[in-house]
Design an enzyme around this catalytic site. Structure first.
Site, PDB file in Angstrom:
ATOM      1  N   PHE B  14      42.377  32.338  37.189  1.00  0.00           N
ATOM      2  CA  PHE B  14      42.002  33.489  38.013  1.00  0.00           C
ATOM      3  C   PHE B  14      40.575  33.295  38.520  1.00  0.00           C
ATOM      4  CE2 PHE B  14      45.131  36.999  36.720  1.00  0.00           C
ATOM      5  CZ  PHE B  14      45.629  37.081  38.007  1.00  0.00           C
ATOM      6  N   HIS B  15      40.433  32.780  39.702  1.00  0.00           N
ATOM      7  CA  HIS B  15      39.109  32.662  40.313  1.00  0.00           C
ATOM      8  C   HIS B  15      39.150  33.484  41.595  1.00  0.00           C
ATOM      9  CE1 HIS B  15      40.801  29.694  43.172  1.00  0.00           C
ATOM     10  NE2 HIS B  15      41.571  29.444  42.156  1.00  0.00           N
ATOM     11  N   ALA B  16      38.119  33.359  42.423  1.00  0.00           N
ATOM     12  CA  ALA B  16      38.016  34.281  43.551  1.00  0.00           C
ATOM     13  C   ALA B  16      39.295  34.339  44.399  1.00  0.00           C
ATOM     14  CB  ALA B  16      36.819  33.910  44.417  1.00  0.00           C
ATOM     15  N   THR B  18      42.577  33.342  43.870  1.00  0.00           N
ATOM     16  CA  THR B  18      43.796  33.840  43.247  1.00  0.00           C
ATOM     17  C   THR B  18      43.648  35.305  42.835  1.00  0.00           C
ATOM     18  OG1 THR B  18      42.979  32.788  41.232  1.00  0.00           O
ATOM     19  CG2 THR B  18      44.655  31.609  42.450  1.00  0.00           C
ATOM     20  N   ALA B  19      42.471  35.647  42.281  1.00  0.00           N
ATOM     21  CA  ALA B  19      42.248  37.033  41.865  1.00  0.00           C
ATOM     22  C   ALA B  19      42.281  37.953  43.081  1.00  0.00           C
ATOM     23  CB  ALA B  19      40.914  37.161  41.144  1.00  0.00           C
TER      24      ALA B  19
END
Lengths: 543, 89
Positions: B14-16, B18-19
């Protein structure tokens, strides 16, 4: 009233444009006080968020065309963060529960997120925490009426400042910078290198008084004559315009000839190559007739990145930069971070003396899996497509050299077992920039396939003179004969083993020494793209 | 209330990006969306909240949805994650 300033000319050229002052913004103050009208405070907060989103969308518009893909998407992420429901709701709740001002509450909520993300120990998420802090800074300044500094404008202006960092320079639209005038700054620091690469006239070491100039004051920066004229008269402007025309014509002529073969009258040849750090500079290099990229400063291409790069990211950047440039050999240097080129996503401890600190390979080896490993693997993979040489910066000992070479060999072996069977080891070279290497050719000539003299760092280490300190510029004139003697001796040892020596510092473009380099038998000179036509012309004049 | 447990296959987690895709998809529904990872809970409609979970590649998350359109919402979110965030948000 006309005023004339002088200083040290770092990058020549002529600019006629209004002055614009650039300063570091004053430190953020977070006001902390109680409030009575809670609803009103929440409305002010909403307004500040909307204001911050306006800033972000303007930044994105400015960078459009200069940045691509993920780098540009970052602005969308900023925009989304400014609308994040948790951030907004938690701040409003805190305003209600604490009866404190919005700036204070927003600071507390964002700091909470920033600290949590930082604590996860993931370089990717740490970078996001930097983003949140940057946005918090912007919103709090809007809420409390503190100055917001934007380095974005579209018309041409002459920057007047005490200092200018490489980050500031790369954050600005280079087309809008007519010239740069600095009170501090060195002849060969990275701001200087960028200015030369972009052909922006740069004057340093100018009297403090220049900082009193008002924005938009008409100026003339004539660095052929070495002067910065504030409020020039029409005669001066007219004269400068004429000179500019002649210069442009002369450069155009040299450029037209640049793509022709570069040999001396008696048929001796030397490869004249380009130092580059971005796609823009590669385009310039090609247009100016570079015989290849002699020094690809990979760290500059990644300074604008907000996150660590994967192997594929590295591969994609190199592939896009080298595309259409297959016919010649390119020399790519491993990341030279640290020092005056800090990374936002890899916090490094502040050092007393960064030029001699934990930088380049020293930093790369310490963070091998994060920094060097993906880069080395990407370079090995791309060596199948392009003719490249790998260059290692800041080698000080034989052990440094052997260690990095064996790591490259290990990655090569590993890639071969993972489907890249036909990969071969590209030529392996080292920078000669630490005196211990420069004065010990016998120890090092066996250890690498080629050698590249970084004369800027070598000069500052030989003279114990900081290259960013303008008061010490005189030492960099006096060091030249020593450099030539060291280069000559090193080359004679390398030549016996049939190994090539090149020069990639400022000295490479110094036409006073072109003939000497040919006589010594240097194989290639690498310099800012804008200097290539002039050096090539000099080569053709020599016997 | 409806829920589902699945593995996040994105190479970074979960990084920018995908989040953000997850939060946007979640926000297009009325239902409340929560994501659980280890002992932590995040607001599924907040990119920042999702990132603070610290979910890495190949780790398992639980999505919990409650509200009028919970079935449709869970379905879309499941698709998004299992398609490795290619399914349109």
């Amino acid at each position: 009233m006309t005023e004339v300033y002088t200083g040290k000319v770092v990058s020549k050229g002529i600019a006629i444009a209004p002055a614009r002052k650039v300063a570091l913004p004053p430190e953020l103050v977070v006001p902390d006080h109680g409030i009575e009208d809670l609803k009103h405070e929440q409305v002010l907060f909403d307004k500040a968020l909307a204001g911050a989103r306006d800033y972000v969308s303007r930044w994105k518009a400015t960078m459009n065309g200069r940045l691509e893909g993920e780098a540009l998407e970052l602005y969308d992420a900023y925009d989304e963060m400014l609308q994040d429901p948790e951030l907004v709701i938690q701040t409003k709740d805190l305003i209600e529960s604490s009866s404190k001002n919005a700036a204070h509450c927003f600071f507390r909520v964002t700091e909470d997120y920033a600290t949590t993300l930082m604590a996860l120990n993931d370089p990717y998420l740490s970078a996001r925490s930097e983003d949140i802090r940057m946005l918090a800074d912007l919103v709090i300044r809007l809420l409390s009426g503190q100055e917001i500094q934007e380095l974005t404008w579209t018309d041409k202006a002459v920057i007047v400042s005490r200092q200018l960092t490489p980050q500031q320079l790369s954050s600005m639209n280079s087309d809008a910078i007519a010239g740069i005038v600095l009170v501090e700054g060195g002849l060969t620091d990275h701001t200087a290198i960028l200015a030369q690469a972009l052909s922006i006239p740069l004057l340093i070491g100018v009297s403090e008084q220049v900082l009193e100039i008002q924005n938009e004051t008409p100026t003339l920066l004539d660095l052929e004559a070495g002067v910065f004229v504030v409020n020039p008269n029409t005669k001066q402007i007219h004269h400068a315009q004429e000179k500019l025309g002649v210069l442009q014509e002369r450069f155009e002529q040299a450029r037209l000839q640049a793509t022709e073969k570069t040999v001396t009258k008696s048929g001796r040849s030397i490869s004249v190559e380009a130092n580059v750090g971005s796609l823009l500079e590669v385009k310039q290099a090609k247009a100016n007739g570079a015989d290849g990229i002699g020094l690809f400063r990979t760290e500059l291409a990644f300074l604008q990145q907000k996150t660590l790069l994967s192997e594929q990211d590295h591969y994609d950047v190199y592939a896009s930069i080298l595309e259409g440039y297959e016919a010649v050999t390119h020399t790519i240097r491993l990341l030279d971070f640290g020092s005056d080129k800090p990374l936002s996503y890899l916090p490094v401890a502040k050092e007393e003396n960064p030029a001699m600190g934990l930088r380049a390979l020293r930093l790369g080896l310490k963070n091998y899996d994060l920094l060097l490993k993906p880069q080395i693997r990407a370079l090995l993979r791309i060596s199948k497509e392009f003719s490249i040489r790998i260059l290692c910066p800041m080698i000080a000992t034989e052990k440094d050299c052997i260690e990095i070479k064996s790591l490259i060999q290990y990655e090569l072996k590993d890639l071969k077992t993972k489907g890249y069977k036909e990969l071969k080891m590209p030529p392996f070279g080292i920078m000669v920039e630490v005196p211990n290497v420069a004065v010990n050719p016998k120890k090092f000539v066996d250890l690498a396939d080629f050698f590249s003299f970084g004369t800027n760092d070598l000069a500052q280490f030989l003279m114990a003179a900081d290259r960013s300190n303008v008061n010490l510029s005189i030492y960099f004139e006096d060091v030249k004969p020593t450099l030539i003697a060291i280069i000559e001796k090193f080359n004679s040892h390398a030549k016996r083993l049939g190994k090539a020596v090149s020069i990639c510092g400022e000295l490479a473009a110094d036409t006073d020494f072109t003939e000497e380099f040919l006589d010594i038998g240097i194989s290639s000179l690498s310099m800012a793209p804008s200097q290539i036509p002039i050096v090539k012309r000099r080569v053709r004049e020599i016997k | 209330m409806t829920q589902h447990t699945l593995v996040l296959n994105d190479p970074i987690g979960f990084h920018a990006r995908t989040a953000s895709l997850f939060a946007k998809t979640a926000a297009s529904f009325e239902s409340e969306v929560s994501v659980y990872f280890n002992d932590k809970k995040a607001n599924g409609k907040s990119m920042l909240s999702l990132m603070t979970l610290g979910v890495k590649s190949k780790q398992e998350i639980r999505i919990e949805v409650s509200g009028g359109d919970e079935d449709m919402a869970l379905d879309r979110l499941k698709n998004l994650v299992s398609s490795n965030f290619i399914a349109s948000a």
